[in-house]
Design a protein around this motif. Structure first.
Motif, short mmCIF file in Angstrom:
data_model
loop_
_atom_site.label_atom_id
_atom_site.label_comp_id
_atom_site.label_asym_id
_atom_site.label_seq_id
_atom_site.Cartn_x
_atom_site.Cartn_y
_atom_site.Cartn_z
N SER A 54 0.83 -1.20 0.00
CA SER A 54 0.00 0.00 0.00
C SER A 54 0.87 1.26 0.00
CB SER A 54 -0.93 0.00 1.22
OG SER A 54 -1.64 1.21 1.32
N GLU A 55 1.86 1.30 0.87
CA GLU A 55 2.75 2.47 0.89
C GLU A 55 3.47 2.64 -0.44
OE1 GLU A 55 3.96 2.87 5.60
OE2 GLU A 55 5.20 1.58 4.31
N GLN A 56 3.87 1.54 -1.06
CA GLN A 56 4.57 1.64 -2.35
C GLN A 56 3.68 2.26 -3.42
OE1 GLN A 56 5.70 -2.43 -2.90
NE2 GLN A 56 7.54 -2.27 -1.64
N VAL A 57 2.41 1.85 -3.46
CA VAL A 57 1.49 2.39 -4.46
C VAL A 57 1.26 3.88 -4.21
CG1 VAL A 57 -0.93 2.39 -5.18
CG2 VAL A 57 0.35 0.25 -5.11
N ILE A 58 1.06 4.25 -2.96
CA ILE A 58 0.87 5.67 -2.65
C ILE A 58 2.12 6.46 -3.04
CG2 ILE A 58 0.54 7.34 -0.78
CD1 ILE A 58 -1.10 5.12 0.64
N GLY A 59 3.29 5.91 -2.78
CA GLY A 59 4.53 6.57 -3.17
C GLY A 59 4.64 6.76 -4.67
N ARG A 60 4.26 5.75 -5.44
CA ARG A 60 4.32 5.89 -6.90
C ARG A 60 3.28 6.89 -7.39
NH1 ARG A 60 5.78 0.24 -6.53
NH2 ARG A 60 3.63 -0.49 -6.77
N TRP A 61 2.12 6.91 -6.75
CA TRP A 61 1.08 7.89 -7.10
C TRP A 61 1.58 9.31 -6.83
CZ3 TRP A 61 -2.00 10.83 -3.49
CH2 TRP A 61 -3.06 11.54 -4.08
N LEU A 62 2.19 9.53 -5.68
CA LEU A 62 2.72 10.86 -5.38
C LEU A 62 3.79 11.26 -6.39
CD1 LEU A 62 3.06 10.61 -1.48
CD2 LEU A 62 1.43 12.04 -2.73
N ALA A 63 4.65 10.32 -6.75
CA ALA A 63 5.71 10.62 -7.71
C ALA A 63 5.15 10.97 -9.08
CB ALA A 63 6.68 9.44 -7.81
N ALA A 64 4.01 10.37 -9.43
CA ALA A 64 3.41 10.61 -10.74
C ALA A 64 2.52 11.85 -10.77
CB ALA A 64 2.57 9.39 -11.15
N ARG A 65 2.32 12.48 -9.61
CA ARG A 65 1.43 13.65 -9.51
C ARG A 65 2.22 14.80 -8.86
NH1 ARG A 65 -0.84 10.07 -11.87
NH2 ARG A 65 -3.00 9.33 -11.59
N PRO A 66 3.06 15.50 -9.62
CA PRO A 66 3.85 16.60 -9.03
C PRO A 66 2.95 17.60 -8.30
CG PRO A 66 4.59 16.13 -11.28
CD PRO A 66 3.33 15.33 -11.07
N GLY A 67 3.38 17.95 -7.11
CA GLY A 67 2.63 18.90 -6.30
C GLY A 67 1.57 18.26 -5.42
N MET A 68 1.30 16.98 -5.60
CA MET A 68 0.23 16.33 -4.84
C MET A 68 0.59 16.20 -3.35
SD MET A 68 -2.82 15.21 -5.01
CE MET A 68 -3.16 14.89 -6.76
N ARG A 69 1.87 16.06 -3.05
CA ARG A 69 2.24 15.90 -1.64
C ARG A 69 1.78 17.09 -0.80
NH1 ARG A 69 2.04 14.85 2.78
NH2 ARG A 69 3.65 14.13 4.22
N GLU A 70 1.74 18.27 -1.39
CA GLU A 70 1.30 19.46 -0.66
C GLU A 70 -0.21 19.51 -0.49
OE1 GLU A 70 3.71 19.65 -3.21
OE2 GLU A 70 5.14 19.55 -1.52
N ARG A 71 -0.93 18.64 -1.20
CA ARG A 71 -2.40 18.66 -1.13
C ARG A 71 -2.96 17.57 -0.23
NH1 ARG A 71 -4.76 18.77 -7.12
NH2 ARG A 71 -6.67 19.07 -5.91
N VAL A 72 -2.16 16.58 0.13
CA VAL A 72 -2.67 15.47 0.92
C VAL A 72 -1.88 15.34 2.22
CG1 VAL A 72 -3.50 14.20 -1.10
CG2 VAL A 72 -1.19 13.76 -0.22
N LEU A 73 -2.51 14.67 3.18
CA LEU A 73 -1.90 14.37 4.47
C LEU A 73 -1.82 12.86 4.60
CD1 LEU A 73 -3.98 16.96 6.51
CD2 LEU A 73 -1.57 17.18 5.87
N ILE A 74 -0.69 12.37 5.03
CA ILE A 74 -0.44 10.93 5.05
C ILE A 74 -0.34 10.43 6.49
CG2 ILE A 74 1.13 9.08 4.38
CD1 ILE A 74 1.96 10.79 2.00
N SER A 75 -1.11 9.39 6.76
CA SER A 75 -1.11 8.70 8.05
C SER A 75 -0.65 7.27 7.81
CB SER A 75 -2.53 8.72 8.63
OG SER A 75 -2.77 7.65 9.51
#
Length: 304
Positions: A54-75
């Protein structure tokens, strides 16, 4: 105010990568922010018997969506990853200080981030002195690896014992509108249930209360997902009856009423919700717009 949290437990295993990306995209489109995962998700679904998918998929999603890390909060969580795939949760990694440090480093690496917004002790570990675990969690915030820390599946009295030293500011437990019989065994022995005193503790001490299994694996709306045996008692029948009445009056689904009840409670609850399709995600996110007036809430709450 509390928010609906997207549960990513089976992303990368039961739900494939493309489908997981679509759900994450839709969640953000609908204004969602919090994504919840763990370092052991979902070891029971993967041939290796180990987690991290699950963490790996979220990591690849974040990498494929520049700027997305600033829009989401991760628990995310640590402590329950198997050390022996053949034994599963009977061989959990635990919460010693070295394991906590190693688990966080692994989660950050898989997620491709330099910090998480909330890091949880996934389980309690009484084989380790509580002071050691609490100190390890305090260091996570001091080092900037986690913005906040919390405790999941841990009795309230143990949380209170370690709260000041650890900096825990949130609880994560199992909670929903219908309740299992007191003392009844749940199908997952690792789950811990919210009790009235838990609500009082969170309210009094200002702790955020996160809840998983909020929709009880589809049990409110799917005939093919019956409630587990622990819920087989007259109180469940009564509560389901009132829930159906309120949902019909509001033109809403039972899932939406349950989530609105949690979001508007005292204390307000942060419900973690999984969804396997964008349509189901749309349904649960619409619960944010459903308001229960005091009379409807009284009707729901008065059923024991």
């Amino acid at each position: 105010m509390s928010e609906i949290v997207l549960g990513a437990m089976v992303f990368g295993t039961r739900i494939g990568e493309a489908e997981s990306f679509a759900l994450l995209d839709r969640f953000v489109e609908l204004g969602g922010r919090w994504i919840d995962t763990a370092n052991n998700y979902a070891f029971w679904e993967h041939p290796s018997g180990l987690g991290g998918q699950s963490e790996q998929v979220i990591g690849r999603w974040l990498a494929a969506r520049p700027g997305m890390r600033e829009r989401v909060l991760i628990s995310t969580k640590g402590g329950a990853e198997p050390t022996d795939p053949a034994r599963g949760l009977e061989a959990m990694e635990g919460l010693s200080a070295p394991v906590v440090a190693e688990a966080v480093a692994g989660s950050l690496r898989r997620l491709g981030v330099d910090h998480v917004d909330l890091y949880w002790a996934h389980v309690e570990d009484r084989s380790v002195p509580l002071a050691e675990t609490a100190g390890a969690f305090r260091r996570l915030t001091e080092q900037g690896l986690a913005r906040r820390v919390g405790a999941s599946n841990t009795p309230a009295w143990r949380v209170e014992q370690g709260r000041a030293a650890a900096g825990w500011s949130a609880l994560q437990l199992r909670h929903s509108y219908v309740q299992p019989r007191p003392g009844a065994a749940l199908e997952s022995w690792s789950h811990r249930q919210v009790f009235p005193e838990t609500l009082d503790y969170a309210r009094t001490c200002g702790l955020d209360l996160w809840a998983y299994s909020t929709l009880i694996n589809g049990g409110y709306g799917r005939a093919d997902r019956p409630l587990e045996e622990a819920y087989d008692h007259p109180g469940t029948t009564r509560r389901l009856g009132v829930l159906a009445e309120v949902a019909d009056e509001l033109g809403a689904t039972r899932n939406q009423v349950v989530l609105a009840w949690l979001l508007g409670g005292d204390p307000a609850v942060w419900p973690i919700v999984g969804a396997s399709t964008p349509g189901r995600l749309d349904e649960v996110m619409a619960a944010r717009d459903l308001k229960l007036d005091p009379e409807l809430r009284r009707r729901l709450d008065s059923v024991s």
